[in-house]
Design an enzyme around this catalytic site. Structure first.
Site, PDB file in Angstrom:
ATOM      1  N   TYR A 106       0.940  -1.266  -0.032  1.00  8.14           N
ATOM      2  CA  TYR A 106      -0.096   0.193   0.083  1.00  8.14           C
ATOM      3  C   TYR A 106       0.855   1.459  -0.029  1.00  8.14           C
ATOM      4  O   TYR A 106       2.112   1.237  -0.691  1.00  8.14           O
ATOM      5  CB  TYR A 106      -1.227  -0.093   1.052  1.00  8.14           C
ATOM      6  CG  TYR A 106      -2.226   0.751   0.695  1.00  8.14           C
ATOM      7  CD1 TYR A 106      -3.062   0.219  -0.342  1.00  8.14           C
ATOM      8  CD2 TYR A 106      -2.508   1.941   1.340  1.00  8.14           C
ATOM      9  CE1 TYR A 106      -3.925   1.338  -0.590  1.00  8.14           C
ATOM     10  CE2 TYR A 106      -3.512   2.782   1.048  1.00  8.14           C
ATOM     11  CZ  TYR A 106      -4.256   2.306   0.092  1.00  8.14           C
ATOM     12  OH  TYR A 106      -5.629   3.146  -0.533  1.00  8.14           O
ATOM     13  N   ARG A 159      -9.290  10.193  -8.363  1.00  7.21           N
ATOM     14  CA  ARG A 159      -8.386  10.854  -7.304  1.00  7.21           C
ATOM     15  C   ARG A 159      -7.551   9.907  -6.742  1.00  7.21           C
ATOM     16  O   ARG A 159      -7.743   9.485  -5.436  1.00  7.21           O
ATOM     17  CB  ARG A 159      -9.099  11.956  -6.527  1.00  7.21           C
ATOM     18  CG  ARG A 159      -8.198  12.833  -5.705  1.00  7.21           C
ATOM     19  CD  ARG A 159      -8.894  13.586  -4.660  1.00  7.21           C
ATOM     20  NE  ARG A 159      -9.583  12.928  -3.925  1.00  7.21           N
ATOM     21  CZ  ARG A 159      -9.158  12.185  -2.675  1.00  7.21           C
ATOM     22  NH1 ARG A 159      -7.893  12.501  -2.531  1.00  7.21           N
ATOM     23  NH2 ARG A 159      -9.965  11.491  -1.820  1.00  7.21           N
ATOM     24  N   LYS A 177      -6.153  -2.350  -0.798  1.00 11.03           N
ATOM     25  CA  LYS A 177      -6.968  -2.040   0.418  1.00 11.03           C
ATOM     26  C   LYS A 177      -7.623  -3.536   0.764  1.00 11.03           C
ATOM     27  O   LYS A 177      -7.457  -3.849   2.068  1.00 11.03           O
ATOM     28  CB  LYS A 177      -8.393  -1.347  -0.076  1.00 11.03           C
ATOM     29  CG  LYS A 177      -8.050   0.022  -0.106  1.00 11.03           C
ATOM     30  CD  LYS A 177      -7.955   0.766   1.300  1.00 11.03           C
ATOM     31  CE  LYS A 177      -7.649   2.137   1.377  1.00 11.03           C
ATOM     32  NZ  LYS A 177      -7.503   2.970   2.563  1.00 11.03           N
ATOM     33  N   GLU A 248     -13.877   4.278  -2.638  1.00 10.09           N
ATOM     34  CA  GLU A 248     -12.377   4.744  -2.571  1.00 10.09           C
ATOM     35  C   GLU A 248     -11.952   5.478  -3.573  1.00 10.09           C
ATOM     36  O   GLU A 248     -12.003   5.367  -4.855  1.00 10.09           O
ATOM     37  CB  GLU A 248     -11.454   3.438  -2.329  1.00 10.09           C
ATOM     38  CG  GLU A 248     -10.086   3.577  -1.952  1.00 10.09           C
ATOM     39  CD  GLU A 248      -9.944   3.762  -0.426  1.00 10.09           C
ATOM     40  OE1 GLU A 248      -9.033   4.564  -0.233  1.00 10.09           O
ATOM     41  OE2 GLU A 248     -10.922   3.351   0.373  1.00 10.09           O
ATOM     42  N   ASP A 249     -11.086   6.638  -3.265  1.00 13.52           N
ATOM     43  CA  ASP A 249     -10.239   7.440  -4.195  1.00 13.52           C
ATOM     44  C   ASP A 249     -11.275   8.177  -5.253  1.00 13.52           C
ATOM     45  O   ASP A 249     -10.904   8.088  -6.600  1.00 13.52           O
ATOM     46  CB  ASP A 249      -9.239   6.884  -4.716  1.00 13.52           C
ATOM     47  CG  ASP A 249      -7.901   6.860  -3.694  1.00 13.52           C
ATOM     48  OD1 ASP A 249      -8.300   7.101  -2.499  1.00 13.52           O
ATOM     49  OD2 ASP A 249      -6.771   6.352  -4.148  1.00 13.52           O
ATOM     50  N   ASP A 271     -13.746   5.486   2.640  1.00 15.96           N
ATOM     51  CA  ASP A 271     -12.424   5.516   3.776  1.00 15.96           C
ATOM     52  C   ASP A 271     -11.413   6.734   3.566  1.00 15.96           C
ATOM     53  O   ASP A 271     -11.086   7.148   4.620  1.00 15.96           O
ATOM     54  CB  ASP A 271     -11.618   4.349   3.369  1.00 15.96           C
ATOM     55  CG  ASP A 271     -10.459   4.025   4.151  1.00 15.96           C
ATOM     56  OD1 ASP A 271     -10.680   3.841   5.396  1.00 15.96           O
ATOM     57  OD2 ASP A 271      -9.353   3.860   3.698  1.00 15.96           O
ATOM     58  N   ASP A 272     -11.561   7.399   2.425  1.00 17.32           N
ATOM     59  CA  ASP A 272     -10.636   8.595   2.407  1.00 17.32           C
ATOM     60  C   ASP A 272     -11.592   9.758   3.341  1.00 17.32           C
ATOM     61  O   ASP A 272     -10.699  10.589   3.752  1.00 17.32           O
ATOM     62  CB  ASP A 272     -10.788   9.268   0.789  1.00 17.32           C
ATOM     63  CG  ASP A 272     -10.293   8.319   0.054  1.00 17.32           C
ATOM     64  OD1 ASP A 272      -9.265   7.662   0.167  1.00 17.32           O
ATOM     65  OD2 ASP A 272     -11.166   7.824  -1.003  1.00 17.32           O
ATOM     66  N   ASN A 411      -0.745  11.695   0.850  1.00 17.20           N
ATOM     67  CA  ASN A 411       0.096  10.508   0.403  1.00 17.20           C
ATOM     68  C   ASN A 411       0.328  10.581  -1.125  1.00 17.20           C
ATOM     69  O   ASN A 411      -0.716  11.282  -1.880  1.00 17.20           O
ATOM     70  CB  ASN A 411      -0.652   9.191   0.526  1.00 17.20           C
ATOM     71  CG  ASN A 411      -0.385   8.572   2.107  1.00 17.20           C
ATOM     72  OD1 ASN A 411       0.670   8.737   2.409  1.00 17.20           O
ATOM     73  ND2 ASN A 411      -1.703   8.292   2.575  1.00 17.20           N
TER      74      ASN A 411
END
Length: 556
Positions: A106, A159, A177, A248-249, A271-272, A411
């Site tokens: 990750y 993203r 993930k 996610e993202d 989760d973000d 990140n």
């Protein structure tokens, strides 16, 4: 003559028609660890070297190969290949070397892997569903071989970390993930499904790359986009009715909007937004144990006014409300900056959540000036702007606070607002620092500081484990609050003495279990649990968690 295999009997035993299919099945394959009896049973004689070896020998070989790779991307490629060949060995390798493997599978290495995904692509590890599949998503999901899916991680690649629009190359994120769900929380991989929704990409360099694996066309937006998401959600409910969906993202303009649309309809979270918030809050609670200060009296300055920052602020405000501070009062202790400066009431360009966090301060555009005027005790970076916490900013934080709390959470490492070395050096070792990607320990004037990594992996696997085990009908904000509080409680004083506001990742399985128990207890109290685990919940969850051991097929 020797006995030849019976393909019908073999298929009855294994689901495969011939021995080579067994060796090519990562779920079944044990490689040279197949026993003598299993080699006879599955007709593997001659297809493997003759010596039977233990998993421990295989682990030693795999670890040697891993460490011989010349760079982190090659290590990532090696681990991906191992996962595709021998799933059990891959997870055992990760579980037994978690602190060494986590930055590879990750953040930060997964970012580089996504950037080069089309060039290192070997075979698909999840499901790619494109806008061209609109109208038959349920049919496509039905192609997935494992039917009891409990957790889906889905991205549209718009993203990826702080790297922007990577389109279908964002698949590395759901795969990574879900590997963590298994390695860190013991959720069996047969219950996990990574999905990329290919809506096109606005990354022109990718569209012009002949090795790009996605649709080389601009992103769809608006009504068509929303219809695609809705069809996907309904198709998941049809094909995998017990599945939790983790978004996610997704880009900022869609992340909050989709969360608000679906969080009260289905079992889902982002989760973000929420996972990042839980880990950040846990780090702040740990830092406040060092400063011996109260959460409700802090002044919070965010560099970056996107989904992650607002998610963190929301959870802090919820924790303050739990202590009796009304949200309206708590909002006065927050400031946000974006690429155009401080988020103030006088600005006319504010959209979405920004209007909720406006202040009446002068419209400053310089971060150091905002620090000196607002005098924050906590500075949080979620901007994706490398180096924005420059020397002047950190020194200003250190002048204002005896122990400034500075979290550079963007990140991957290349996007961090500052490094651990810079933060400790510019604050004379007084800063309490955490980051989104890992940094090496820093020694200043003979004292060594071990910074914490605010990795979402501390929270989301345990939350998912709890939701799955009690079959919660919804994932609520309160679950992230109890996850943050549980994580903070598990940070030892010895960690805090080194400046680390999180526990060691070597303890992550115990952390995930405790977070799962807290989530199960909360879901039960709130009437969300559809399965009662009773007074032996800990034992039942522990027994269900997989430990990456080979199955003994000969004794079935």
């Amino acid at each position: 003559m020797g006995k030849t295999f019976d393909s019908n009997r073999l298929k009855e035993l294994t689901g495969h028609a011939n021995p080579l299919e067994i060796l090519n099945d990562p779920y079944m394959n044990k490689g040279v660890a197949f026993t003598e009896e299993e080699r006879d049973l599955f007709h593997l004689r001659g297809l493997l070297p003759p010596r039977v070896q233990t998993m421990e020998a295989q682990l030693g070989r795999a670890l040697d190969n891993f460490r011989c790779k010349p760079n982190d991307l090659e290590k990532y490629i090696f681990l991906t290949g191992l996962q595709e060949r021998n799933e059990t060995l891959f997870y055992r390798l990760v579980m037994t070397n978690i602190e060494e493997m986590l930055p590879i599978i990750y953040t930060p290495t997964v970012g580089k892997a996504c950037q080069t995904y089309g060039h290192i692509f070997r075979r698909p590890q999840g499901m790619f569903i494109s806008i061209n599949d609109k109208g038959r998503i349920a049919e496509l999901l039905g192609n997935w071989v494992h039917k009891d899916v409990r957790v889906i991680v889905v991205t549209d690649g718009s993203r990826i970390l702080g790297l922007g629009d990577l389109g279908a190359h964002g698949m590395g994120i759901p795969v990574g993930k879900l590997a963590l769900y298994t390695a860190l929380a013991g959720i069996p991989p047969i219950h996990c499904l990574p999905v990329t929704l290919d809506m096109g990409t606005n990354n022109e360099a990718l569209r012009n790359d002949p090795l790009y694996v996605g649709l080389p066309q601009p992103r769809v937006t608006g009504e068509i986009y929303d219809e695609m998401i809705e069809e996907f959600v309904l198709a998941v409910q049809e094909q995998f009715p017990r599945a939790m969906i983790q978004f996610e993202d997704f880009s900022n303009d869609n992340a909050f909007r989709l969360l608000e649309k679906y969080q009260d309809r289905i079992c889902t979270f982002n989760d973000d937004i929420q996972g990042t918030a839980a880990v950040a809050l846990a780090g702040i609670l740990g830092a406040l144990r060092i400063t011996e200060a109260d959460l409700c009296t802090q002044r919070y300055l965010f560099m970056g006014a996107g989904s992650a920052g607002f998610g963190i602020a929301d959870l802090i405000l919820r924790a303050m409300e739990q202590k009796g501070i009304p949200r309206e009062q708590g909002l006065k202790q927050f400031r946000f900056m974006d690429s155009r400066g401080l988020v103030t009431r006088s600005r006319t360009d504010l959209r979405g959540r920004k209007s909720e966090f406006v202040c009446d301060d002068p419209p400053l555009t310089d971060l150091q000036q905002v620090v000196e005027r607002f005098m924050p005790t906590v500075l949080i970076g979620v901007s994706g702007q490398p180096g924005v916490f420059h020397q002047g900013v950190v020194e200003a934080m250190a002048r204002i606070n005896p122990r400034p709390i500075i979290f550079a959470l963007s990140n991957p490492t290349s996007k961090a607002e500052c490094s651990a070395q810079q933060c400790y050096q510019w604050s004379d070792g007084r800063a309490i620092f955490a980051s989104g990607s890992p940094f090496e320990p820093v020694t200043i004037a003979g004292q060594t500081f071990v910074s914490g990594q605010g990795n979402n992996a501390y929270c989301f696997p345990g939350i998912g484990l709890g939701v799955i085990m009690c079959e919660a009908s919804r994932v609520t904000e309160e679950m992230f609050l109890v996850a943050a509080q549980t994580l903070a409680q598990m940070t030892a004083q010895s960690d805090l003495d080194q400046g680390r506001v999180y526990p060691s990742m070597q303890d992550i399985r115990a952390i995930s279990l405790n977070i799962a128990l807290a989530v199960v207890d909360l879901a039960s109290k709130r009437g969300l649990a559809q399965r009662d685990l009773g007074e032996h919940a800990k034992e039942r969850i522990s027994a269900w968690m997989c430990n990456a051991n080979y199955r003994n097929y000969a004794n079935r």
